[in-house]
Design a protein around this motif. Structure first.
Motif, PDB file in Angstrom:
ATOM      1  N   ASP A 189      44.997  27.265 -70.587  1.00  0.00           N
ATOM      2  CA  ASP A 189      46.242  27.714 -70.708  1.00  0.00           C
ATOM      3  C   ASP A 189      46.672  28.901 -71.436  1.00  0.00           C
ATOM      4  N   ARG A 190      45.800  29.258 -72.321  1.00  0.00           N
ATOM      5  CA  ARG A 190      45.891  30.272 -73.297  1.00  0.00           C
ATOM      6  C   ARG A 190      45.140  31.482 -73.044  1.00  0.00           C
ATOM      7  N   LEU A 191      44.365  31.399 -72.025  1.00  0.00           N
ATOM      8  CA  LEU A 191      43.408  32.451 -71.421  1.00  0.00           C
ATOM      9  C   LEU A 191      44.211  33.472 -70.610  1.00  0.00           C
ATOM     10  N   GLN A 192      43.983  34.850 -70.858  1.00  0.00           N
ATOM     11  CA  GLN A 192      44.504  35.901 -70.245  1.00  0.00           C
ATOM     12  C   GLN A 192      43.377  37.089 -69.926  1.00  0.00           C
ATOM     13  N   PRO A 193      43.311  37.344 -68.861  1.00  0.00           N
ATOM     14  CA  PRO A 193      42.275  38.383 -68.649  1.00  0.00           C
ATOM     15  C   PRO A 193      42.312  39.745 -69.407  1.00  0.00           C
ATOM     16  N   VAL A 194      41.409  40.676 -69.485  1.00  0.00           N
ATOM     17  CA  VAL A 194      41.746  41.829 -70.299  1.00  0.00           C
ATOM     18  C   VAL A 194      42.867  42.693 -69.247  1.00  0.00           C
ATOM     19  N   PRO A 195      43.870  43.466 -70.031  1.00  0.00           N
ATOM     20  CA  PRO A 195      44.699  44.261 -69.071  1.00  0.00           C
ATOM     21  C   PRO A 195      43.768  45.391 -68.159  1.00  0.00           C
ATOM     22  N   SER A 196      44.283  45.619 -67.064  1.00  0.00           N
ATOM     23  CA  SER A 196      43.742  46.721 -66.524  1.00  0.00           C
ATOM     24  C   SER A 196      43.869  48.121 -66.985  1.00  0.00           C
ATOM     25  N   GLU A 197      44.912  48.497 -68.151  1.00  0.00           N
ATOM     26  CA  GLU A 197      45.033  49.767 -68.513  1.00  0.00           C
ATOM     27  C   GLU A 197      43.893  50.000 -69.548  1.00  0.00           C
ATOM     28  N   ILE A 198      43.263  48.769 -70.184  1.00  0.00           N
ATOM     29  CA  ILE A 198      42.167  49.066 -70.967  1.00  0.00           C
ATOM     30  C   ILE A 198      40.835  48.716 -70.574  1.00  0.00           C
ATOM     31  N   TYR A 199      40.900  48.384 -69.233  1.00  0.00           N
ATOM     32  CA  TYR A 199      39.703  47.906 -68.503  1.00  0.00           C
ATOM     33  C   TYR A 199      39.021  49.186 -67.613  1.00  0.00           C
ATOM     34  N   GLY A 200      38.172  49.740 -68.094  1.00  0.00           N
ATOM     35  CA  GLY A 200      37.479  50.839 -67.363  1.00  0.00           C
ATOM     36  C   GLY A 200      36.199  50.387 -66.594  1.00  0.00           C
ATOM     37  N   SER A 201      36.055  50.945 -65.594  1.00  0.00           N
ATOM     38  CA  SER A 201      34.668  50.614 -64.749  1.00  0.00           C
ATOM     39  C   SER A 201      34.090  52.086 -64.328  1.00  0.00           C
ATOM     40  N   ALA A 202      32.776  51.914 -64.343  1.00  0.00           N
ATOM     41  CA  ALA A 202      31.983  53.159 -64.163  1.00  0.00           C
ATOM     42  C   ALA A 202      31.894  53.139 -62.504  1.00  0.00           C
ATOM     43  N   ALA A 203      32.003  52.322 -61.753  1.00  0.00           N
ATOM     44  CA  ALA A 203      31.832  52.151 -60.289  1.00  0.00           C
ATOM     45  C   ALA A 203      33.172  52.528 -59.665  1.00  0.00           C
ATOM     46  N   GLN A 204      34.167  52.703 -60.505  1.00  0.00           N
ATOM     47  CA  GLN A 204      35.792  52.720 -59.947  1.00  0.00           C
ATOM     48  C   GLN A 204      36.308  54.220 -60.408  1.00  0.00           C
ATOM     49  N   THR A 205      35.273  55.006 -61.339  1.00  0.00           N
ATOM     50  CA  THR A 205      35.773  56.066 -61.906  1.00  0.00           C
ATOM     51  C   THR A 205      35.347  57.201 -61.106  1.00  0.00           C
ATOM     52  N   SER A 206      35.976  58.463 -60.971  1.00  0.00           N
ATOM     53  CA  SER A 206      35.435  59.557 -60.461  1.00  0.00           C
ATOM     54  C   SER A 206      34.399  60.137 -61.105  1.00  0.00           C
ATOM     55  N   LYS A 207      33.445  60.917 -60.301  1.00  0.00           N
ATOM     56  CA  LYS A 207      32.371  61.739 -60.854  1.00  0.00           C
ATOM     57  C   LYS A 207      32.860  62.678 -61.867  1.00  0.00           C
ATOM     58  N   GLU A 208      33.905  63.336 -61.872  1.00  0.00           N
ATOM     59  CA  GLU A 208      34.362  64.230 -62.526  1.00  0.00           C
ATOM     60  C   GLU A 208      34.980  63.621 -63.981  1.00  0.00           C
ATOM     61  N   LYS A 209      35.528  62.467 -63.631  1.00  0.00           N
ATOM     62  CA  LYS A 209      36.080  61.774 -65.098  1.00  0.00           C
ATOM     63  C   LYS A 209      34.640  61.329 -65.928  1.00  0.00           C
TER      64      LYS A 209
END
Length: 528
Positions: free
Chosen positions: A65-85
């Motif tokens: 009941d005390r757990l929360q996932p890491v918020p998306s705004e601070i969760y980056g992903s190499a697979a979902q980031t553009s090549k330019e970025k």
């Protein structure tokens, strides 16, 4: 030796039994025991023990009941980031490396006991065609990264390499690097230091005697890093070198990207003081800690602390809600570490490991217990996440960056064979992406069977189809051996001129001409 004062001090903390055999010892053994005991800060270690065991005895509220996932705004992903970025992040990381602001710190306290060898794990030969050890692979990645940073900026920057060893691994590690001429690194940029040791306790709080003149001690865990940073003057060394960012990782990951410029650049771009590189959990019950929030603070929660119902939770996109698998791969600013050392280190709680600890009984005989009889206390490197004001997470593909080496061949997972094959798989993908091709001895192309990754998600080799590499008519027997030296390519870059439109027959080993002065072994086929 002021034995009367020592007796008074021990009595104050209930540890007078440590002198039970004093009168039976010769002068040499008395000096050894006196030194062993007086090096222990009794006030601190008895406080640690009480605080640690008290927390175990508390009724622990279920974490779910005390757990929360890491918020998306601070969760980056190499697979979902553009090549330019990704390129922007990489260029920032390379710039910081060229300016000498990035260091790497290796947690290397472990012996290769589970691998069946009596020396530090970093010295282990995984069985590649080049016979390179984990230490050599990592040293060469540092050298290549320094070269890439120079190519990008025109500025020569060095990456200092800090290696935290244990009491048993320090001297072998120093000797190993000296015998191998530091694998081409500058000697002054290799800083080896020792983590602390803590006495082992019985369950009722008595420090254990290993023998009549020696206290039983154990390393204080990879979280002992923070005390060692201060006591071994490593923070001062970082500051003198003007290192602003530190990449911390464990020795046993054969795919680790030291000072990964993309990860460094991502963390800097987010203004992070602390960051964790993670991989997506393969399945809900995978035995890996999860980076998440507990009561609003970031930490790593062990898989055994989460109920199956919570572990199986999924988002609308079908991904696990708690998917950020911890791989002991972290980013810290030196300013953050300074705060930890000065303000927070003492408040970090120890974790309990119940172990079978040899001890001397009342008759003076050494006993090797058959079941756990005592406690070793340790801290974890990720225990400091809770103190971060600007924490971030960076997810990377497991097959690209994580293959731990923990067990000897014959175990179910994380063996020399799985590590070796994961490296071959990664390097084959580098080769193909650069326009190269592996061919059979009849020059017919080798095509990976489906599913292509040798890794099946839990660290084991998937037997079906993966021990056979097929073309249209022929079967390739055994593993597809493809090794690319880190001195040739850090992460697949720069291979086009070497491999594009070319065919190679396994076993393939692409090497740099300079390597022969550091590595006596040669490859039989495909050597560049």
């Amino acid at each position: 030796m002021d034995i009367s004062m020592l007796k008074q001090s021990l009595a104050q903390y209930g540890q007078e039994h440590l002198l039970a055999f004093w009168e039976t010892l010769d002068d040499h053994d008395k000096r050894e025991l006196y030194k062993d005991i007086t090096e222990i800060n009794m006030r601190d270690v008895t406080t640690f023990f009480k605080r640690t065991t008290d927390s175990l005895n508390e009724d622990q509220e279920k974490l779910d009941d005390r757990l929360q996932p890491v918020p998306s705004e601070i969760y980056g992903s190499a697979a979902q980031t553009s090549k330019e970025k990704l390129k922007i992040y990489q260029n920032e990381g390379l710039r910081q490396i060229a300016e000498g602001k990035v260091g790497v710190l290796l947690l290397a306290g472990g012996q290769g006991t589970r691998l069946g060898v009596p020396y530090p794990k970093g010295m282990y030969d995984v069985g590649l065609p080049s016979h390179k050890t984990l230490y050599q692979l990592q040293a060469e990645r540092i050298r290549k990264l320094e070269e890439l940073a120079f190519d990008h900026t025109g500025v020569h920057g060095s990456i200092p390499w800090y290696i935290m060893t244990s009491e048993h691994t320090k001297e072998p590690t120093l000797d190993f690097f000296a015998r191998h001429n530091y694998f081409g690194l500058k000697k002054e940029n290799l800083i080896v230091f020792e983590q602390g040791m803590l006495p082992c306790f019985t369950f009722d709080g008595k420090i254990i005697l290993e023998n009549k003149n020696k206290v039983a001690k154990a390393p204080d865990g990879n979280g002992g890093l923070y005390r060692a940073l201060n006591e071994k003057n490593i923070l001062e060394n970082l500051q003198r070198r003007n290192v602003k960012y530190l990449h911390v990782y464990c020795v046993d990951n054969i795919l680790v990207k030291l000072a990964d410029p993309v990860f460094i650049g991502y963390c800097i771009s987010k203004g992070a003081d602390c960051g964790a590189k993670v991989v997506e959990k393969s399945f809900p019950t995978e035995a890996v800690g999860v980076v998440c929030k507990v009561d609003g603070k970031y930490q790593v929660v062990e898989y055994s602390e989460i109920t199956l119902k919570t572990a199986q939770k999924r988002n609308p996109d079908s991904r696990l809600t708690f998917s950020a698998g911890n791989i002991c791969n972290h980013f810290f600013t030196t300013e953050f570490l300074q705060n930890i050392v000065n303000e927070q280190e003492f408040s970090l709680k120890h974790h309990v490991a119940r172990k079978k600890i040899p001890y001397v009984d009342s008759n003076g005989d050494i006993i090797k217990p058959e079941k756990p009889n005592g406690i070793k206390m340790e801290k974890f490197v990720f225990d400091v996440f809770q103190f971060s004001n600007d924490f971030v997470v960076w997810e990377v593909p497991r097959e690209d960056e994580f293959s731990p080496l923990k067990n000897a061949d014959g175990a179910e997972k994380d063996t020399p064979t799985t590590a070796r094959h994961d490296l071959y798989s990664l390097h084959h993908r580098y080769l193909v992406a650069a326009g190269g091709e592996l061919v059979h001895d009849k020059h017919m192309p080798i095509i990976l069977s489906e599913p292509s990754p040798i890794h099946n998600g839990n660290g084991t080799i998937q037997e079906t189809n993966n021990n056979e590499i097929k073309n249209s008519n022929l079967k390739w027997k055994g593993p597809m051996i493809c090794e690319i030296s880190p001195l040739v390519s850090y992460a697949g870059e720069g291979l086009e001129d070497i491999v594009c439109r070319k065919k190679f027959q396994p076993p393939l080993c692409l090497r740099h001409p300079l390597e022969k002065s550091f590595n006596k072994n040669t490859c039989d086929k495909g050597e560049h």
